[in-house]
Design an enzyme around this catalytic site. Sequence first.
Site, mmCIF file in Angstrom:
data_model
loop_
_atom_site.group_PDB
_atom_site.id
_atom_site.type_symbol
_atom_site.label_atom_id
_atom_site.label_comp_id
_atom_site.label_asym_id
_atom_site.label_seq_id
_atom_site.Cartn_x
_atom_site.Cartn_y
_atom_site.Cartn_z
ATOM 1 N N ASP A 25 0.865 -1.236 0.195
ATOM 2 C CA ASP A 25 0.208 -0.084 0.000
ATOM 3 C C ASP A 25 1.102 1.323 -0.030
ATOM 4 O O ASP A 25 2.081 1.352 0.237
ATOM 5 C CB ASP A 25 -0.873 0.071 1.220
ATOM 6 N N ASP A 27 -0.058 5.341 0.287
ATOM 7 C CA ASP A 27 -0.236 6.310 1.415
ATOM 8 C C ASP A 27 -0.348 5.686 3.126
ATOM 9 O O ASP A 27 -1.040 4.881 3.341
ATOM 10 C CB ASP A 27 -1.525 7.003 1.226
HETATM 11 MG MG LIG Z 1 -2.841 3.285 3.195
#
Ligand SMILES: [Mg+2]
Length: 364
Positions: A25, A27
């Site tokens: 992932d 962010d």
């Molecule tokens: Mg995230």
Amino acid sequence: MSPPPSLASGSPTPPSGAFDVALLDLDGVVYVGPDAVPGVPDALASARAAGMRLGFVTNNAARTPDEVAGHLTALGVPAGAGDVITSSQAAATVVADLLGAGAAVLPVGGAGVAAALTAAGLRVVARAEDGPVAVVQGYGREVGWAQLAEAVVAVRNGARHVATNTDATIPSPRGPLPGNGAMVGVVSAITGQAPLVTGKPDPAMHAECVRRTGARRPLVVGDRLDTDIEGARRAGAASLLVLTGVTDPAILLEAPPQHRPDLLSADAGSLLVPHPAVDRVAGGLRCGAWTARPAEAEGTWLLSADASTTDPGDGLDGLRALCVAHWERHPDDGARARVLAADPVAAAALAEWGLGPAATGSEQ
Ligand SMILES: [Mg+2]
């Protein structure tokens, strides 16, 4: 092949050697807002040097894979567009399968949403009067009243409401800010229609990344329990939760079974180091210098730190012991945890983790 990891068994070899591909992932894991999480680009370079391949899987629909790859490369994590999967791409694939190529679709969100729809052979329209058969809604900083109103009218006229993701928040240096889920909620609150959600935790994006990379032993690395970790479980992949994003220790401890990660660390630098096991000891569970035991009060844990042990670990061994103990006690549901400190070191840790008052006294 070594057994699958769990928070109880840890990972005796560093994940960069135990897994062939990291599905990261972005962010809250690689960056927060525009800036890299300190140390993570170097750690990812070392993981690559150790033979681990990287794929990037983001629920953020606002940007195109090209833009995301450019951002990663600028931060010192070299990436090409083919290494990136966005939830806009997942939504576009689902809509094209559902409604056929050439179908008219109204995008709500950043440029990445419309670009993905076009790339999937769909026809992008700007207004409800253009007769869209679907509204695809993803995150975009420019989303405002006018786009939301257009979406409401289109859905009321019969268009299928599709959300790239329903993350209520996005991480930022200023704390959590409104995410796509909050904006999707505005539309669905007015139309009364639940959206079709295509991003994580739907396993399609992780599965696509596994297909592209040919991963045989993937590890999902994420900061969010209800998307990254649940998505990993649904895709049959192991998962590593990092605390550089939206999840804090109190949320983790209360997590229901589908949100419980297999590994836990402060940040993605832990791809390069072994993860400690949690062992059963007399009356409790121990990780490193830390032990979680049932306290006298019903449903309460007592956490202690062994001052004679010199290895400080990574500061999260007490949390690992608590999670394994609490999750064993609640195998079917998430439950609130009450934790007391047996000593000042444990009290300081509990205060830092947001787990109850900074109890200073001993309960014993
Ligand atoms: Mg995230």
